[in-house]
Design an enzyme around this catalytic site. Structure first.
Site, PDB file in Angstrom:
ATOM      1  N   GLU A 162      -2.135   0.901  13.316  1.00 43.86           N
ATOM      2  CA  GLU A 162      -3.285   1.277  12.486  1.00 43.86           C
ATOM      3  C   GLU A 162      -4.609   1.071  13.236  1.00 43.86           C
ATOM      4  O   GLU A 162      -5.551   1.842  13.091  1.00 43.86           O
ATOM      5  CB  GLU A 162      -3.289   0.409  11.220  1.00 43.86           C
ATOM      6  CG  GLU A 162      -4.488   0.612  10.316  1.00 43.86           C
ATOM      7  CD  GLU A 162      -4.376  -0.205   9.035  1.00 43.86           C
ATOM      8  OE1 GLU A 162      -3.685  -1.245   9.053  1.00 43.86           O
ATOM      9  OE2 GLU A 162      -4.984   0.212   8.037  1.00 43.86           O
TER      10      GLU A 162
ATOM     11  N   GLU B 168       0.857  -1.178   0.000  1.00 42.09           N
ATOM     12  CA  GLU B 168       0.000   0.000   0.000  1.00 42.09           C
ATOM     13  C   GLU B 168       0.903   1.241   0.000  1.00 42.09           C
ATOM     14  O   GLU B 168       1.146   1.799  -1.042  1.00 42.09           O
ATOM     15  CB  GLU B 168      -0.964  -0.014   1.185  1.00 42.09           C
ATOM     16  CG  GLU B 168      -2.112   0.946   0.969  1.00 42.09           C
ATOM     17  CD  GLU B 168      -3.391   0.556   1.718  1.00 42.09           C
ATOM     18  OE1 GLU B 168      -3.444  -0.493   2.354  1.00 42.09           O
ATOM     19  OE2 GLU B 168      -4.343   1.361   1.650  1.00 42.09           O
TER      20      GLU B 168
HETATM   21  C1  BGC Z   1      -5.262   2.823   4.598  1.00 47.38           C
HETATM   22  C2  BGC Z   1      -5.711   3.964   5.432  1.00 47.38           C
HETATM   23  C3  BGC Z   1      -6.570   4.809   4.570  1.00 47.38           C
HETATM   24  C4  BGC Z   1      -7.772   3.965   4.307  1.00 47.38           C
HETATM   25  C5  BGC Z   1      -8.924   4.617   3.663  1.00 47.38           C
HETATM   26  C6  BGC Z   1      -6.461   2.004   4.265  1.00 47.38           C
HETATM   27  O1  BGC Z   1      -6.157   0.904   3.503  1.00 47.38           O
HETATM   28  O2  BGC Z   1      -4.267   2.091   5.192  1.00 47.38           O
HETATM   29  O3  BGC Z   1      -4.795   4.503   6.234  1.00 47.38           O
HETATM   30  O4  BGC Z   1      -6.832   6.085   5.001  1.00 47.38           O
HETATM   31  O5  BGC Z   1      -7.438   2.775   3.655  1.00 47.38           O
HETATM   32  O6  BGC Z   1      -9.914   4.474   4.515  1.00 47.38           O
END
Ligand code: BGC
Length: 889
Positions: A745, A478
């Site tokens: 997270e 990501e």
């Molecule tokens: C990310 C987040 C991002 C989100 C959107 C995720 O996959 O890691 O940090 O803001 O997607 O909601």
């Protein structure tokens, strides 16, 4: 007059926020300096900026380019260069002299310089080149490109300008140019690439020289996003644009540029990609490839490629570079030949390997943030999803060899090594920390271990998630510039680091990703969905397009980003207003993530979106005032009021919000939404909710930033503090108690859900803003941004509290701000430091004037303190620059 009464020369001279920068493409650059004057009430009453084409001219008093003359002004940041137009490559040497409040002049400063960049396309005679043959391989190999040339005259100066679609590095005569990693950084390469400028004067010799460049795919065509999609920004191969300009002592200029005279070849790096990792076969090393007189008979000619139709502009942001090293704290052989290194810290960067092995010995390193739950002791890699994060080194058999990957990075605490010949020890691996190197500007230390470790964790997550763009995470497939994450964290980052260059660039990335009708995006540079640039961002994400420029303005006082991008920002709010004539943001919501990964129940998304709509409109109204668009400002002010009334009409019933989550109430409070008469009941709802959860939060990415502020600003600071010092779930302390050395997270770290459990996500680190603004109480004043004027309004807790001591320092553009307090049984000690040429309003925790002293004197007699008054039961005063030691009994 004694020497100590005279002002000393200002310090920290900067041009466009940088010291002696090389490639400025602002044609009227802004200049900055800090006064060095520790006397109370030190102010600058005038300045004189002198700019010349050589240091000697300045020394002899001949500022032949520009002399501002003695200018009555207290401005010491954003002083605009006012001389004749500057051209590409122009060199400006400058110094400044200031006058203090008594009209006493300082000595002139040391001489600094700036150099203009390549301002127009015509300045580039280089052509874009590439190695096309075999470029469809995946994972992609690294391409080696080279060129020999002769220098026949003594060199006065030499500059190397370079960029790539892909990532590159360059060697001259066998040594690396600069210390950049993953240059030119990540932009939307269909629109823009940034070029780097290096001073290579000392790297060239008279006679034969060679340039060697390496090119990898990086963000350009390497896999991106959770779908591991390739070729998001173009087709392979990666491209290079390079121009070496050598100015001889006699003034003549010669240029060595990328063109069809270059040659290319594959080399020892079998592949290198960001998610995949790097494989290096040292048996294929090509000694001397970056030196002159190398036998290049096995090399082919490079291909010239069409010039991409994009902007090539000077790099604004600080380079990604190595900023520190970490030694492993333990090594465990979990089964024969499988060694697990624990670096003791979840870090981001790479490992340098030292090994002695026979030719062909293959050593594999896998990287992970945690060990497997089944207690096999091996690395847990499920949460990396499709990212292999594996580096492989094949020995050449040449004695002690070292390997450090060049074009990848990992987020990890643990490293698994297999294939190592013999038994590794702590010298086998060194953790090399790398990230965009924003200078650190803020530091907090308190009496609470939890708060201190939370601060450290957020600093690690901040560093680990700034790699040219602000990323959500550094480990899985990501690592994208999620705007919502960036937006909730940006006020924290503007305290902890000098974000001028970094956000200056990111704001451009967001504008590059804006949709036709004005929506900002969820990620910038935009890298997912088929039609990337027609992909509106979610509420709370898209709003970053307004919130980050505003944070930037508050912290750094830079109006240019607002002036220049005003229409684009207004386009966003105008579109929301057009689509939602009834004031609630119900239409045109893409993705709609809401308050992401909350600890408790979800918040109503209509309410959430509407509050962000109100937030963006409110800031746009302020920005409209700022740039003198008073009519627009009045329209947006009215729009704020209508959104606010629509919100309250629809969602407020009998003094309570319909979906009273901590997130929604906190947002409403901080944004000033509750109507008069209902404020108390709404505040009480929030306080009751926190209490009913045993003093815990239930918030997600967005609500977390707001809840601590909402509590502290509405009479419940003690509750905010409880959230900050909690050790049980959900809290920062819970993460720490479970081994977190970075911010997670999810509140629970949920290693059970491999799809989304990054252990290095800075979003919940937004509590850093509260630490600076509410614990230390350092608050920017929007009327005099850049901390020209500010408040120090600490929220003080009781003496028997865990948090009874706070020390914060923040290096502002004007100098160091300190707010430091300590509570004992009967007194509060407050030390504050106000930089020269600024002033502050201090809010003291005592109601009685006569129980407050400063350096032993009653407040009213203290030098530098004035306008002492009672505001809502607190003693408030204005203070001039200097250091103050205040005691409240
Ligand atoms: C990310 C987040 C991002 C989100 C959107 C995720 O996959 O890691 O940090 O803001 O997607 O909601």
């Amino acid at each position: 007059m004694s020497a100590q009464d005279r002002p000393s020369a200002p310090r920290d001279l900067k041009c466009e926020y940088r010291s002696s920068p090389l490639a400025i493409d602002e044609t009227q650059p802004h200049l900055f300096w800090k006064m060095s004057d520790s006397r109370r009430g030190a102010v600058q009453s005038a300045y004189r900026v002198m700019v010349a084409s050589s240091p000697d001219l300045l020394k002899n008093g001949h500022p032949n380019i520009w002399d501002s003359g003695k200018t009555q002004s207290n401005q010491s940041i954003h002083v605009e260069y006012g001389g004749p137009p500057l051209g590409s490559r122009d060199r400006c040497f400058w110094q400044v002299q200031t006058w203090d409040g008594n009209d006493e002049p300082s000595p002139p400063t040391n001489i600094q310089s700036w150099e203009m960049g390549l301002l127009s396309d015509g300045d580039w005679s280089a052509q874009w080149i590439a190695m096309v043959e075999g470029s469809d391989r995946a994972p992609a190999p690294v391409h080696y490109l080279r060129k020999e040339f002769t220098v026949d005259k003594p060199i006065a100066r030499a500059r190397l300008y370079a960029t790539a679609l892909g990532v590159y590095d360059v060697n001259i005569d066998g040594s690396k140019v600069g210390d950049h990693l993953l240059a030119p950084g990540w932009t939307d390469y269909t629109q823009r690439a940034l070029y780097q400028t290096y001073d290579v004067t000392d790297q060239l010799v008279i006679g034969e020289n060679a340039i060697g460049a390496r090119l990898a795919v990086g963000w350009y065509t390497g896999p991106l996003t959770w779908t591991n999609q390739r070729n998001v920004f173009g087709e392979p191969p990666p491209l290079l644009l390079l121009q070496l300009e050598i100015e001889a002592d006699d003034g003549s200029i010669s240029r060595i540029v990328s063109d069809d005279s270059w040659t290319c070849k594959l080399g020892p790096i079998i592949h290198s990609e960001l998610y995949e990792g790097e494989k290096h076969d040292a048996r294929l090393e090509m000694p001397g490839w970056d030196l002159p007189e190398y036998d290049e008979s096995a090399w082919s000619k490079v291909d010239l490629v069409d010039t991409p139709n994009i902007a090539v502009t000077s790099e604004l942001n600080p380079p990604i570079r190595i900023t520190g090293e970490i030694r492993p704290v333990s090594i465990t052989e979990i089964s024969p030949g499988i060694f697990i290194f624990d670096m003791g810290q979840n870090m981001v960067g790479v490992c340098r390997l030292r090994v002695t092995g026979d030719a062909g010995t293959e050593i594999t390193m896998r990287f992970a943030e945690v060990l497997d739950r089944d207690r096999s002791g091996n690395v847990y890699t499920d949460n990396l999803r499709g990212a292999a994060c594996t580096d492989t080194y094949i020995c050449a058999g040449a004695g002690l060899e070292t390997f450090e990957p060049a074009f990848t990075y990992h987020g990890f605490r643990y490293v698994e090594i297999t294939g190592f010949p013999g038994t590794p020890d702590v010298s086998t691996l060194t953790g090399r920390i790398f990230h965009s190197d924003m200078p650190q500007t803020g530091m907090i230390e308190t009496s609470s271990e939890v708060v201190n470790r939370t601060f450290e964790n957020l600093m690690w997550s901040c560093r680990g998630n700034h790699h040219s763009s602000p990323t959500d995470c550094p480990q899985r497939d990501e690592r994208m510039g999620w705007t919502g994450d960036a937006q909730v964290f940006c006020r924290t980052a503007c305290f902890t680091h000098d974000m001028t260059g970094f956000y200056g660039k990111f704001i451009l990335d967001m504008l590059d990703a804006q949709t036709e009708d004005g929506y900002f995006s969820d990620v910038a540079p935009h890298c997912y969905e088929v039609d990337r640039l027609a992909n509106p961002g979610a509420a709370g994400w898209a709003d970053a397009g307004i919130l980050i420029p505003w944070a930037y303005y508050l912290a750094y006082g830079d109006r240019r980003l607002i002036e220049r991008n005003y229409d684009d920002m207004a386009r966003y709010v105008d579109t929301l207003a057009r689509q939602n004539p009834n004031g609630l943001w119900l239409e045109g919501r893409n993705n709609d993530f809401g308050d992401w990964v909350p600890a408790g129940e979800d918040s109503d998304k209509d309410m959430f979106a509407t509050l962000y709509y109100l937030y963006s409109t409110k800031l746009l109204a302020k920005m409209s005032h700022l740039v003198g668009k008073d009519e627009r400002a009045a329209e947006y002010d009215a729009l704020v009021e209508s959104v606010r009334s629509a919100f309250n009409a629809r969602y407020l019933l009998d003094g309570h919000y319909l979906n009273p989550t901590q997130t929604l109430i906190s947002m409403a409070l901080v944004l000033g939404v509750p109507p008069d008469g209902h404020l108390e009941s709404i505040i009480q709802d929030l306080a009751d909710d926190v209490e009913s959860r045993g003093w815990h939060l239930s918030t997600g990415f967005h609500g977390t930033r707001f809840i601590v502020q909402a509590l502290s600003e509405n009479g419940h600071h003690a509750a905010a503090v409880r959230l900050a010092v909690n050790r049980d779930y959900p809290s920062w302390g819970y993460q720490i108690g479970n081994g977190a050395t970075t911010i997670w997270e999810r509140w629970n770290g949920d290693v059970g859900d491999p799809y989304m459990n990054s252990l290095n996500h800075y979003a919940f680190g937004s509590v850093g803003e509260w630490m600076f603004r509410h614990l230390a109480g350092i608050q920017a004043d929007p009327e005099e941004p850049g901390f020209k004027r500010f408040s120090v309004a600490p929220n003080i807790c009781g003496p028997d509290q865990e948090l009874n001591q706070v020390a914060a320092t923040f290096e502002s553009l004007h100098g160091r701000i300190v707010s430091e307090w300590q509570v004992t049984s009967n007194l509060v000690k407050l030390n504050v430091e106000i930089p020269a040429n600024t002033s502050a309003q201090v809010v003291l925790p005592n109601r009685d004037f006569d129980k407050i002293t400063e350096s032993g004197l009653e407040l009213k007699d203290a030098q530098g303190i004035g306008n002492i008054r009672d505001e809502n039961g607190a003693v408030v005063c204005d203070i001039e620059s200097g250091r103050y030691s205040i005691i409240c009994r």
